[in-house]
Design a protein around this motif. Structure first.
Motif, PDB file in Angstrom:
ATOM      1  N   ILE A  23       2.777  -9.328 -10.217  1.00  0.00           N
ATOM      2  CA  ILE A  23       1.677  -8.467  -9.787  1.00  0.00           C
ATOM      3  C   ILE A  23       0.368  -9.153 -10.170  1.00  0.00           C
ATOM      4  O   ILE A  23       0.196  -9.597 -11.315  1.00  0.00           O
ATOM      5  N   VAL A  24      -0.549  -9.241  -9.211  1.00  0.00           N
ATOM      6  CA  VAL A  24      -1.820  -9.916  -9.451  1.00  0.00           C
ATOM      7  C   VAL A  24      -2.943  -8.913  -9.668  1.00  0.00           C
ATOM      8  O   VAL A  24      -3.763  -9.055 -10.584  1.00  0.00           O
ATOM      9  N   GLU A  25      -2.969  -7.878  -8.836  1.00  0.00           N
ATOM     10  CA  GLU A  25      -4.038  -6.866  -8.933  1.00  0.00           C
ATOM     11  C   GLU A  25      -3.478  -5.510  -8.560  1.00  0.00           C
ATOM     12  O   GLU A  25      -2.536  -5.395  -7.770  1.00  0.00           O
ATOM     13  N   VAL A  26      -4.087  -4.465  -9.129  1.00  0.00           N
ATOM     14  CA  VAL A  26      -3.715  -3.081  -8.842  1.00  0.00           C
ATOM     15  C   VAL A  26      -4.999  -2.279  -8.677  1.00  0.00           C
ATOM     16  O   VAL A  26      -5.928  -2.417  -9.478  1.00  0.00           O
ATOM     17  N   GLY A  27      -5.060  -1.445  -7.645  1.00  0.00           N
ATOM     18  CA  GLY A  27      -6.252  -0.612  -7.467  1.00  0.00           C
ATOM     19  C   GLY A  27      -6.202   0.157  -6.164  1.00  0.00           C
ATOM     20  O   GLY A  27      -5.143   0.307  -5.540  1.00  0.00           O
ATOM     21  N   LYS A  28      -7.361   0.637  -5.748  1.00  0.00           N
ATOM     22  CA  LYS A  28      -7.480   1.302  -4.451  1.00  0.00           C
ATOM     23  C   LYS A  28      -7.245   0.275  -3.340  1.00  0.00           C
ATOM     24  O   LYS A  28      -7.688  -0.879  -3.448  1.00  0.00           O
ATOM     25  N   PHE A  29      -6.603   0.737  -2.269  1.00  0.00           N
ATOM     26  CA  PHE A  29      -6.342  -0.190  -1.165  1.00  0.00           C
ATOM     27  C   PHE A  29      -7.638  -0.740  -0.595  1.00  0.00           C
ATOM     28  O   PHE A  29      -7.750  -1.936  -0.310  1.00  0.00           O
ATOM     29  N   ARG A  44       0.841  -1.197   0.000  1.00  0.00           N
ATOM     30  CA  ARG A  44       0.000   0.000   0.000  1.00  0.00           C
ATOM     31  C   ARG A  44       0.879   1.250   0.000  1.00  0.00           C
ATOM     32  O   ARG A  44       1.947   1.274   0.627  1.00  0.00           O
ATOM     33  N   ALA A  45       0.443   2.302  -0.716  1.00  0.00           N
ATOM     34  CA  ALA A  45       1.179   3.569  -0.743  1.00  0.00           C
ATOM     35  C   ALA A  45       0.205   4.721  -0.943  1.00  0.00           C
ATOM     36  O   ALA A  45      -0.917   4.522  -1.431  1.00  0.00           O
ATOM     37  N   ARG A  46       0.645   5.922  -0.589  1.00  0.00           N
ATOM     38  CA  ARG A  46      -0.226   7.089  -0.763  1.00  0.00           C
ATOM     39  C   ARG A  46      -0.632   7.254  -2.224  1.00  0.00           C
ATOM     40  O   ARG A  46      -1.775   7.578  -2.529  1.00  0.00           O
ATOM     41  N   THR A  47       0.332   7.006  -3.111  1.00  0.00           N
ATOM     42  CA  THR A  47       0.053   7.094  -4.546  1.00  0.00           C
ATOM     43  C   THR A  47       0.754   5.943  -5.252  1.00  0.00           C
ATOM     44  O   THR A  47       1.917   5.652  -4.965  1.00  0.00           O
ATOM     45  N   VAL A  48       0.063   5.310  -6.171  1.00  0.00           N
ATOM     46  CA  VAL A  48       0.677   4.293  -7.023  1.00  0.00           C
ATOM     47  C   VAL A  48       0.744   4.861  -8.439  1.00  0.00           C
ATOM     48  O   VAL A  48      -0.288   5.104  -9.068  1.00  0.00           O
ATOM     49  N   VAL A  49       1.962   5.111  -8.879  1.00  0.00           N
ATOM     50  CA  VAL A  49       2.199   5.634 -10.227  1.00  0.00           C
ATOM     51  C   VAL A  49       2.418   4.420 -11.128  1.00  0.00           C
ATOM     52  O   VAL A  49       3.521   3.885 -11.214  1.00  0.00           O
ATOM     53  N   THR A  50       1.384   3.993 -11.793  1.00  0.00           N
ATOM     54  CA  THR A  50       1.427   2.710 -12.493  1.00  0.00           C
ATOM     55  C   THR A  50       2.117   2.781 -13.851  1.00  0.00           C
ATOM     56  O   THR A  50       2.565   1.755 -14.365  1.00  0.00           O
ATOM     57  N   ALA A  70      -3.917   6.607 -14.999  1.00  0.00           N
ATOM     58  CA  ALA A  70      -3.742   7.675 -14.015  1.00  0.00           C
ATOM     59  C   ALA A  70      -3.189   7.118 -12.703  1.00  0.00           C
ATOM     60  O   ALA A  70      -3.494   5.985 -12.318  1.00  0.00           O
ATOM     61  N   PRO A  71      -2.360   7.923 -11.996  1.00  0.00           N
ATOM     62  CA  PRO A  71      -1.899   7.508 -10.669  1.00  0.00           C
ATOM     63  C   PRO A  71      -3.091   7.236  -9.740  1.00  0.00           C
ATOM     64  O   PRO A  71      -4.132   7.887  -9.846  1.00  0.00           O
ATOM     65  N   ILE A  72      -2.928   6.277  -8.847  1.00  0.00           N
ATOM     66  CA  ILE A  72      -4.001   5.871  -7.946  1.00  0.00           C
ATOM     67  C   ILE A  72      -3.696   6.379  -6.540  1.00  0.00           C
ATOM     68  O   ILE A  72      -2.675   6.007  -5.950  1.00  0.00           O
ATOM     69  N   LYS A  73      -4.566   7.233  -6.001  1.00  0.00           N
ATOM     70  CA  LYS A  73      -4.394   7.711  -4.629  1.00  0.00           C
ATOM     71  C   LYS A  73      -4.852   6.625  -3.660  1.00  0.00           C
ATOM     72  O   LYS A  73      -5.840   5.935  -3.912  1.00  0.00           O
ATOM     73  N   ASP A  74      -4.111   6.529  -2.554  1.00  0.00           N
ATOM     74  CA  ASP A  74      -4.338   5.446  -1.588  1.00  0.00           C
ATOM     75  C   ASP A  74      -4.438   4.127  -2.340  1.00  0.00           C
ATOM     76  O   ASP A  74      -5.390   3.366  -2.204  1.00  0.00           O
ATOM     77  N   GLY A  75      -3.394   3.869  -3.129  1.00  0.00           N
ATOM     78  CA  GLY A  75      -3.394   2.706  -3.984  1.00  0.00           C
ATOM     79  C   GLY A  75      -2.721   1.504  -3.360  1.00  0.00           C
ATOM     80  O   GLY A  75      -2.085   1.588  -2.297  1.00  0.00           O
ATOM     81  N   ALA A  76      -2.857   0.382  -4.017  1.00  0.00           N
ATOM     82  CA  ALA A  76      -2.264  -0.843  -3.514  1.00  0.00           C
ATOM     83  C   ALA A  76      -1.996  -1.799  -4.679  1.00  0.00           C
ATOM     84  O   ALA A  76      -2.624  -1.710  -5.742  1.00  0.00           O
ATOM     85  N   VAL A  77      -1.067  -2.703  -4.431  1.00  0.00           N
ATOM     86  CA  VAL A  77      -0.685  -3.708  -5.426  1.00  0.00           C
ATOM     87  C   VAL A  77      -0.654  -5.058  -4.733  1.00  0.00           C
ATOM     88  O   VAL A  77       0.006  -5.217  -3.695  1.00  0.00           O
ATOM     89  N   ARG A  78      -1.376  -6.003  -5.260  1.00  0.00           N
ATOM     90  CA  ARG A  78      -1.330  -7.358  -4.720  1.00  0.00           C
ATOM     91  C   ARG A  78      -0.310  -8.167  -5.513  1.00  0.00           C
ATOM     92  O   ARG A  78      -0.295  -8.147  -6.749  1.00  0.00           O
TER      93      ARG A  78
END
Length: 452
Positions: free
Chosen positions: A28-34, A4-10, A14-22
């Motif tokens: 990498i399996v999934e990317v999205g909001k935490f 989890r991070a404040r922003t995920v610059v994929t 678009a960058p994802i605020k309060d983003g996460a990467v599984r």
């Protein structure tokens, strides 16, 4: 695992605020909001471990598309020179003082420094591939590209890179084509001793002024057979342009004094000479051409990663319009500034649709291996280019240049879990501006799903 991070610059939207990467294993399996990822059912393998990076931006690991780790120990040791030819003399004078253990230390130190600056993948032009097997294991992905030269050189010019022992060279004029092919084949034997979990391997005939047509074609043949990366230096300096177009200048005089055949000088630009070297010779009367190949070919057969391309004539742009699918270009902004080269024609090259990425070159003409510093220097010179486009040159574009765009350069499901985290700065800055303005060492890195 969820990161989890404040922003995920994929670099994949678009960058994802309060983003996460599984992440599962190395992928990498999934990317999205935490909140969304945390609510999804977890498999037994993923479990529920959460790595919370707090007020950081998460982005793909950076890719250095051109460097020479061998010369890390030459940082600050070569004074500014009044010609490119004199710089070659100066670096070779310094190289003559080095032993194999110095090169091994240089490579190791360079890899460590690159990691500190968030570089997870490196295209390294390796002058001494026979030493690679002795390099300590590293979690970084390295494309080891054997740098090959077959011009004549005396003992004070240690330019031939695959000779045993280090420091001895042979004249291209005295080598029949089969022996020139053996230069590349010997390099391949050294490269194939590298552990299979490295990034990859490649061949790097040095430049049109130091590598013969026979050597270039031998490298293409091997690369086509074994799917190796191909890279070379082209049109780095105005002296190279002067040498090939006018048969004059410091570089021409220097190489002529070494006994290099100069019959390819006086008519074409360095880029045109490079392309000419890739042409198949016309078959002799009564002989049979290779199936599917002709003797008059106007483009390279394989994808090439070309370093520099600083000096271009109008006729070169005409050539490049026909080569968009066969070339990537790597620009080294701080090394470019060190040499005082003419402005890099980024806007015109980009308008043609060429894939352009960034590298650091060696520390014989640079101060460190920071790609963040390269992005800032690029922005200083090309102020109108967006931060997102600049960041793409060390992620998405660089991955394409090394033919790894299907698994590197983005934070996307199915891609390798190569990521870094840096402190996010003022909320008023865009996520991309925040990234290229970052200075210092990168506090967190993951390569293939493991901390690095």
């Amino acid at each position: 695992m969820i990161v989890r991070a404040r922003t995920v610059v994929t670099m994949d939207g678009a960058p994802i605020k309060d983003g996460a990467v599984r992440i599962h294993r190395d992928r990498i399996v999934e990317v999205g909001k935490f909140s969304e990822l945390a609510a999804l059912p977890r498999t037994i393998e993923a479990k529920d471990e959460v790595v919370d990076l707090g007020e950081n931006s998460l982005l793909p690991g950076l890719i250095n598309a051109h460097c020479h780790l061998d010369y890390t120990c030459l940082r600050g040791r070569i004074p500014q020179q009044n010609s490119f030819a004199n710089w070659i003399r100066a670096i070779n004078a310094e190289k003559a003082k080095l032993a194999p253990r110095d090169y091994l230390r240089s490579i190791t130190d360079g890899v460590g420094e690159a990691r500190q600056f968030g570089t997870s993948s490196i295209v390294n032009l390796e002058a001494f591939p026979e030493l690679i097997g002795q390099v300590p294991p590293t979690p970084l992905r390295i494309w080891w590209c054997a740098e090959l030269i077959d011009v004549k050189a005396p003992k004070d010019i240690a330019m031939q890179s695959t000779r045993p022992p280090i420091g001895r060279t042979r004249s291209v004029a005295s080598l029949p084509p089969q022996n020139i092919g053996e230069i590349a084949s010997r390099a391949v034997r050294n490269l194939k001793s590298i552990p299979s979990n490295c990034g990859g391997i490649g061949l790097a005939p040095h430049a049109p002024f130091t590598a013969s047509a026979e050597l270039y074609r031998a490298c293409e043949k091997i690369a086509g057979r074994d799917r190796f990366l191909l890279t070379t230096h082209v049109a780095e300096s105005c002296e190279e342009m002067e040498m090939f177009c006018e048969r004059s200048g410091p570089l021409f005089e220097f190489l002529e004094s070494l006994g290099r055949p100069m019959d390819d000088c006086g008519a074409n630009t360095p880029l045109a000479v490079f392309l000419e070297k890739l042409k198949e010779r016309r078959p002799e009367a009564g002989s049979r051409a290779s199936p599917g190949r002709t003797g008059n070919v106007n483009r390279p057969y394989h994808l090439w990663l070309i370093a520099h391309l600083n000096e271009l004539a109008e006729t070169d742009f005409d050539l490049l319009t026909k080569m968009v699918q066969t070339l990537s270009i790597v620009h080294c902004p701080r090394s470019h500034a060190y040499f005082g080269h003419n402005p890099f024609a980024f806007e015109r090259l980009d308008a043609l649709g060429l894939n352009i990425c960034l590298g650091t070159d060696s520390l014989a003409s640079n101060t460190d291996f920071s790609l963040f510093a390269e992005m800032r220097e690029f922005r200083r010179v090309h102020a109108g280019i967006s931060a997102e486009k600049i960041l793409a040159m060390v992620t998405v574009n660089a991955a394409k240049a090394i033919q790894s765009e299907s698994f590197l350069g983005k934070i996307r499901a199915g891609y390798q879990a190569d990521m870094i985290a840096i402190p996010a700065i003022a909320m008023t800055s865009s996520a991309y501006e925040s990234v290229i303005n970052f200075t210092g060492e990168v506090p967190w890195m993951m390569v293939a799903g493991e901390p690095a």
